[in-house]
Each structure stands twice: as structure tokens, then as C-alpha cells.
Design an enzyme around this catalytic site. Structure first.
Site, short mmCIF file in Angstrom:
data_model
loop_
_atom_site.label_atom_id
_atom_site.label_comp_id
_atom_site.label_asym_id
_atom_site.label_seq_id
_atom_site.Cartn_x
_atom_site.Cartn_y
_atom_site.Cartn_z
N LYS A 12 67.00 -11.01 50.02
CA LYS A 12 66.31 -9.70 50.08
C LYS A 12 64.83 -9.91 50.35
CE LYS A 12 68.90 -7.69 50.55
NZ LYS A 12 70.32 -7.80 50.62
N GLU B 66 71.07 -13.94 46.66
CA GLU B 66 70.90 -12.58 47.17
C GLU B 66 69.45 -12.11 46.97
OE1 GLU B 66 72.36 -10.71 49.06
OE2 GLU B 66 71.66 -8.69 48.63
N ASN C 64 76.53 -1.36 74.14
CA ASN C 64 76.37 -2.13 72.90
C ASN C 64 77.39 -3.27 72.95
OD1 ASN C 64 77.63 -1.46 69.55
ND2 ASN C 64 76.34 -3.10 70.23
N GLY C 65 76.91 -4.50 73.00
CA GLY C 65 77.83 -5.63 73.05
C GLY C 65 77.29 -6.71 73.97
N LYS D 98 71.52 -3.77 61.63
CA LYS D 98 72.43 -3.52 60.51
C LYS D 98 73.83 -4.08 60.75
CE LYS D 98 73.31 -1.63 56.53
NZ LYS D 98 72.78 -2.41 55.42
N CYS E 149 72.66 -2.63 68.56
CA CYS E 149 72.42 -1.60 69.57
C CYS E 149 73.21 -0.35 69.17
CB CYS E 149 72.85 -1.97 70.98
SG CYS E 149 72.01 -3.41 71.62
N GLU F 293 64.14 -11.28 54.02
CA GLU F 293 64.43 -10.41 55.16
C GLU F 293 63.51 -9.21 55.25
OE1 GLU F 293 68.39 -8.72 55.28
OE2 GLU F 293 68.40 -8.46 53.13
N HIS G 205 67.28 -31.72 41.57
CA HIS G 205 67.75 -32.64 42.61
C HIS G 205 66.95 -32.49 43.91
CE1 HIS G 205 71.04 -33.90 40.08
NE2 HIS G 205 71.27 -32.61 39.82
N TRP H 155 69.00 -3.94 70.27
CA TRP H 155 68.75 -5.21 69.56
C TRP H 155 69.03 -6.27 70.61
CZ3 TRP H 155 71.34 -9.72 68.28
CH2 TRP H 155 70.76 -10.50 67.27
N ARG I 21 70.78 0.12 63.87
CA ARG I 21 71.59 -0.84 64.62
C ARG I 21 70.76 -1.74 65.54
NH1 ARG I 21 76.89 0.36 64.53
NH2 ARG I 21 77.20 -0.88 66.39
C1 F6R Z 1 71.41 -8.60 54.29
C2 F6R Z 1 72.40 -8.01 55.17
C3 F6R Z 1 73.22 -8.93 55.99
C4 F6R Z 1 74.69 -8.46 55.99
C5 F6R Z 1 75.52 -9.31 56.97
C6 F6R Z 1 76.98 -8.94 56.93
O1 F6R Z 1 70.74 -7.62 53.56
O2 F6R Z 1 72.54 -6.83 55.25
O3 F6R Z 1 73.12 -10.24 55.56
O4 F6R Z 1 75.18 -8.56 54.70
O5 F6R Z 1 75.03 -9.14 58.26
O6 F6R Z 1 77.16 -7.62 57.29
P1 F6R Z 1 78.49 -6.84 56.93
O7 F6R Z 1 78.57 -6.74 55.47
O8 F6R Z 1 78.32 -5.50 57.60
O9 F6R Z 1 79.62 -7.63 57.52
#
Ligand code: F6R
Length: 615
Positions: free
Chosen positions: A492, A488, A101-102, A610, A2, A495, A511, A75, A27
Site C-alpha cells: 500500500k 500488504e 483495450n488489450g 486497476k 484501458c 504503490e 537474516h 494504460w 483502468r
Molecule cells: C494493489 C492492487 C493490485 C491487485 C492485483 C490483482 O493495491 O490493487 O496488486 O491486487 O493487480 O488484481 P485482482 O485482484 O483484480 O486480480
């Protein structure tokens, strides 16, 4: 999660709030709303959907050009995304408005109590409970807004960044924070409130970042008062000069922030080591490490806590620290670490990695580690973020604002910082030969050039994306340093394109996951020349003999894998330890193009946000 925005001043509030919400949309983006004050009434417009949907709706509903306003991009936590659950929320009397936000964790008993007192609730949100609690407190003791907010906040358990407006005192907005970020832009005769400074950078470069447990009474033409919510003591806030500029938060000609951020990697990796890495002198100097060198050298163990992509950077760091500095490393999901009873000693160093510096689980893991007496070091991107303040020391990644929800440049800059720390410790401990140490320094310096070269795989990644864009599943395999890169790469893809993908250590495939392989299964194999090349070639053969479709990331000039793979992407050669900085680039590009071709919203994938400030 949010984003909140507020404005009080002499300009028209609506365009500032809307533009601010667009910048904070990373956010959360499942619903949005604004409240403007027209001098008599609160004018509210809110809707399920994005800020652009809100704009369309508000153009019919909001007629005032008042100069006070608050806004929200959501969010969802409590209550599905719909118009009613969107913020701002208004108190029963219609006088008070809030954006939040929270999470208010004890909202249920508070709500039950308010219902007993005759309050009616329209939404399923915890925020509507908070605004009515503020109203109840205000009415009961005839309190001014600031005092009522303070008394109410002392009754709630949870996390919040809020902006509250009361039409009875229309020259004032009250803001407060606990566990969610809040910045206040201080202009001439005007104030801005926002989850980060991006909504107001073109208006002022002076900002106050509220600390946890602080609230601010922001009044027009009066000095802003900041106090502690708990004991009412006044605080002298520090006004910081903002480092951010407009260019950094705009797309700059790219179709998406994610693509822009992928392409920024050569320059931000340079920013990350600038002033810290002196290859010719054979030096690495990072203030947070130098000041605590003894602690690092005496560490019996390093525990890395992080989530998501940052956790993957932590896994890469595990290999690097153990190889270079010979310190045992454990890498923990912050969310698991915090809820078990981990054994932490005072000789442990906990490294918390977080792009946003606001991730709730990572924050909780830090608190736990501190309580157990460990020294906690932060690797964050966002300057002044909660995690950067909560840790004993740290190093910023200097990647600049990362707006695309999928992390890209944060990952490579985190690895850069962690590699420098490992090298510094290796030098102090003598665990790397002098010549190897110098070789790595020289190699790090030229990594940005190699990343640039790796970005030239863009067209190839696009061609391959066109072939596999409709695949329902995908496997990513890597070994050693490139096992976390496989994880990773899979993250990517899932998501942003919603294709199910799994990352595995290549040897683990036999396995279990090998059962998935048939002629329909794309398997991305990270197979650079350095590292366990022969072993991975054998793994590729195993995939081939089961008719899997092989997409291999190989070192330029490779012939052996080229013969086996269906598609190859060539990257420049690096040492095994630094290869994740290069191998990850084509995987980012591949996911990006697949997501674009599938018509997905690359920068704002569904259900994500984010910065994850809830558990
Ligand atoms: C994936 C992504 C998330 C963040 C995770 C941690 O692309 O962005 O998996 O890496 O939410 O976020 P931070 O790094 O802000 O603690």
C-alpha cells in the site's frame, strides 16, 4: 487496463463519453481521447494525460454535438503515452475509428504486411495496426463493417475489447471482446458500450456482457446481433439487470475513493457474510462450497493463485485453511505458476482470487489448472467477470465497486470469504472443536464493529504520517497471520506514496534486512497481543537497540510494546486468526495519509491501473 466507452442513440454523445471515461479512469489514465461523428466527418480529439486534460483540449477541438461517439482512457502497452499513441485510432482512409483495450500480440507481422501494401502508420500502437487491418479486409472483399471486423479478428492473436465505427455506415458500432471485458447497455433507442457498466448506470439498468470470442453489431433502431467471432454462429445474449447504483461509484463526500473504500469496510464485510454466516444456528452456507463439498473434502491440496493484494489475501488464507481445515495449501503468484510446469493433480483444488476478475495472469493460471483436471474455485468481487465465469464454481466477495487503484476493501472481504470457506470445511471435517467453531462464527459477526473501532485510529495514523512522510524507505514486520499483512502494508505504501517499502516476517529480519536499520529507518511492526507476542517483542527490542524508529500496531491496553515503540496505534482485540481483518486497517490509513501529504494522486497512482489485463 484501458477503458473504452461508446454511445449510439439520440442524446448528445460527447458528455456521455466523457463522463463514462472519468468513471473508467481507474483502468488507465496516461492518455485519453474521443471520436465524435458530425454526420460527415470523424472528429477526433486526444491527448496525453487524464480525462480532464482531454476535456480541456476537446472543448477547443470538438464542435459537433453528434449522437455517436467512442472514447478511450489508456494504460500504455505499445508505445509511450503521448498524443499520437492515444486512442481512438483512425484508419488510413479516414473512414474507420477504433478504441481498444488489450494487446494484439502478432501486430508486428501484420504491420509489416500492411506497410508492404502501402499503409502508413503514425503511432507505435498495435491498435493502429488492427484498424488498418480491418480496413484492408473491408476494401479487399468489399465487406460490411461487421464482417470486416470479424475476418480481421480471426487473424489476430491477443486480447481485445474494441468498439469500431465506420463513417460509411453511421448508424452502427461494432463491438467485440476476447480476454478483456465489455458491457453493452441496452436502452430505449440507444446503446452504450463500456469496459464495465459504470458509464451507463443512470441511463439503463439492462446490460449484456459479451462473452469471450463474441462480437455485437449494434445498430440504431434494429435488433442487436451477437455472434461468435470464430464461426459466425448467432448467440442469444442474456440481458442482465444491473446491481450497481450511482452512489456506489461516487466519492460520497470523501476526498478520495480509497478513503471511502477504507471506511466502507465495516459494511461490506457484513455484506460478504450476510445470508452465508448464521452464527446462532452454527451454520455457514455458501452455495459454491455446498454444491462441491465432496470435492473440497477429498482435496489433497489447495493451490491458491492470485496477484498483488489478492495474493496477500491468499497468504492469509494459507494460514487459515491449514489451521482450521488441516488441508495443505500452496500460494502461487499466478504469473509464475502459469509459466512453469506445475504439478497439478485432479485431487487438487485451485482457488483463484481476484477483485476485478479480469487479471490476465490469474486467468491464464485458471486455464492451466483446468487443463490439468483440477477443480477451480473463484473468489471474485466483480459480478459476471471473466474469472467468475471461467471457474467451475465460486463465491463473490460483495465488496461493491472498488475504484481506488489501491485495493483495500477487496482485501478484507476476500479474507472474510476465505475464512468462511475454511470454517465450513473445518466443520465438515471435524478439524476444529465445536466450541472453537462457534467462537469463530460469533467473532466474525462482530468483526465489522471492530473494524469500525479500528477506523478510529485515523487521527493517530495521520499524526504518524506527518512524521514519516519524507522517509525514503520503510520496513513492515509481522509474524504468522500478520506476516501477509506486513506485505500488504508495504505494498500500500509503495504503490500510492512511491516510498520504497518492504514487508518481512519479523524473524527473518535478522537474516539480512536488519542491516538496513538505523535511526532513519521507520519500522512498522504489527504486534497484537494474540499470536507470537513474546517473539515479536524480542524483534522490537532488536530494532530498538539499532535505533530504528518503531511504529507498532498493538492491542488496546498493551503496555510492553508501548514502552519500546516510538509510536503506537491501538486496535481492538481479536483472535490471532481473524486479526488481519483489523491490523490491516491502520496500515491502510497510514499509507493513505502519507500519500496525501506527499501530494500524490492517491486514487490513480503513477504507472498503475486497476485491472491488469495484460501479462
Ligand atoms: C494493489 C492492487 C493490485 C491487485 C492485483 C490483482 O493495491 O490493487 O496488486 O491486487 O493487480 O488484481 P485482482 O485482484 O483484480 O486480480
Amino acid at each position: 487496463m484501458c477503458g473504452i466507452v461508446g454511445y449510439i442513440g439520440y442524446r448528445e454523445a460527447y458528455p456521455i463519453v466523457i463522463k463514462g471515461l472519468k468513471r473508467l479512469e481507474y483502468r488507465g489514465y496516461d492518455s485519453a481521447g474521443v471520436m465524435l461523428f458530425d454526420g460527415e466527418n470523424l472528429k477526433v480529439s486526444k491527448t496525453k494525460g487524464k480525462v480532464s486534460d482531454l476535456e480541456e483540449r476537446a472543448s477547443k477541438e470538438i464542435t459537433t454535438n453528434g449522437s455517436i461517439g467512442i472514447g478511450h482512457t489508456r494504460w500504455a502497452t505499445h508505445g509511450v503515452p503521448n498524443d499520437v499513441n492515444s486512442h481512438p485510432h483512425i484508419s488510413n482512409s479516414g473512414d474507420l475509428a477504433i478504441v481498444h483495450n488489450g494487446i494484439i500480440e502478432n501486430y508486428a507481422p501484420l504491420k509489416a504486411e500492411l506497410i508492404k501494401r502501402g499503409y502508413i502508420f503514425h503511432s507505435d500502437t498495435d491498435t493502429e495496426v488492427l484498424i488498418n487491418l480491418i480496413e484492408e479486409v473491408q476494401k479487399k472483399d468489399n465487406l460490411k463493417l461487421g464482417k470486416a471486423v470479424q475476418v480481421a479478428l480471426n487473424q489476430v492473436v491477443g486480447a481485445y475489447a474494441i468498439a469500431v465505427f465506420d463513417k460509411k455506415t453511421p448508424n452502427e458500432i461494432v463491438a467485440a471482446r476476447l480476454g478483456s471485458p465489455l458491457a453493452i447497455g441496452v436502452g430505449e433507442g440507444e446503446f452504450f458500450i463500456a469496459s464495465d457498466a459504470s458509464p451507463f448506470i443512470e441511463y439503463t439498468s439492462n446490460a449484456i456482457y459479451l462473452e469471450d470470442g463474441e462480437m455485437a453489431n449494434i445498430r440504431l433502431h434494429k435488433q442487436m446481433k451477437v455472434r461468435k467471432i470464430k464461426d459466425d454462429s448467432l448467440v442469444n445474449p442474456t440481458i442482465q439487470e444491473l446491481q450497481m447504483n450511482l452512489e456506489q461509484i461516487e466519492k460520497g463526500g470523501y476526498d478520495h475513493f480509497m478513503l471511502k473504500e477504507i471506511y466502507e469496510q465495516p459494511s461490506v464485510i457484513k455484506d460478504t457474510y450476510r445470508g452465508r454466516l448464521h452464527a446462532n444456528e452454527g451454520l455457514i452456507q455458501m452455495a459454491g462450497v455446498e454444491d462441491n463439498l465432496e470435492k473440497f473434502l477429498n482435496a489433497e491440496r489447495i493451490i491458491i493463485v492470485a496477484c498483488g493484494t489478492s495474493w496477500h489475501a491468499g497468504l492469509v488464507a494459507e494460514y487459515i485453511f491449514e489451521e482450521f481445515a488441516r488441508i495443505p495449501v500452496e500460494v502461487e503468484y499466478a504469473s509464475e505458476f502459469r509459466y512453469r510446469n506445475p504439478i497439478i493433480n485432479s485431487k487438487d483444488i485451485v482457488i483463484a482470487i481476484s477483485q476485478s476478475g479480469e487479471t490476465a495472469d490469474t486467468m491464464a493460471a485458471i486455464k492451466l489448472a483446468k487443463e490439468s483436471g483440477a477443480f477451480v474455485f473463484g473468489v471474485c468481487n466483480v459480478v459476471g467477470s471473466s474469472i467468475s465465469r471461467e471457474t467451475h464454481a465460486g463465491a463473490y466477495t460483495h465488496a461493491g465497486p472498488e475504484i481506488g487503484v489501491a485495493s483495500t476493501k477487496a482485501f478484507t472481504t476476500q479474507i472474510t470469504v476465505l475464512t468462511m470457506i475454511a470454517l465450513r470445511l473445518a466443520k465438515a471435517k471435524g478439524t476444529l472443536s465445536n466450541s472453537l467453531f462457534h467462537t469463530y462464527l460469533q467473532e466474525l459477526v462482530i468483526i465489522p464493529e471492530k473494524v469500525k473501532e479500528a477506523l478510529e485510529t485515523n487521527d493517530r495514523a495521520k499524526e504518524i504520517a506527518a512524521v514519516f512522510k519524507d522517509a525514503p524507505n520503510c520496513l513492515y514486520l509481522g509474524r504468522g497471520y500478520n506476516f501477509p499483512v506486513a506485505l500488504e502494508g508495504a505494498l500500500k505504501l509503495k504503490e500510492i506514496s512511491y516510498i520504497h517499502a518492504e514487508g518481512y516476517p519479523a524473524a527473518e529480519m535478522k537474516h539480512g534486512p536488519i542491516a538496513l536499520i538505523d535511526e532513519h529507518m521507520p519500522v512498522v511492526v504489527i504486534a497484537p497481543k494474540q499470536g507470537h507476542y513474546d517473539k515479536i517483542v524480542s524483534n522490537i527490542q532488536e530494532i530498538k537497540s539499532r535505533s530504528g524508529k518503531i511504529i507498532a500496531v498493538v492491542t488496546k491496553g498493551d503496555t510492553q510494546v508501548r514502552e519500546l515503540a516510538d509510536y503506537v496505534i491501538e486496535i481492538p482485540e481479536t483472535s490471532d486468526a481473524l486479526s488481519p481483518l483489523i491490523t490491516t486497517i491502520p496500515l491502510q490509513l497510514l499509507s493513505y495519509h502519507i500519500a496525501v501529504m506527499r501530494g500524490c494522486n492517491v486514487d490513480q497512482p503513477r504507472n498503475l491501473a486497476k485491472s491488469v489485463t495484460v501479462e
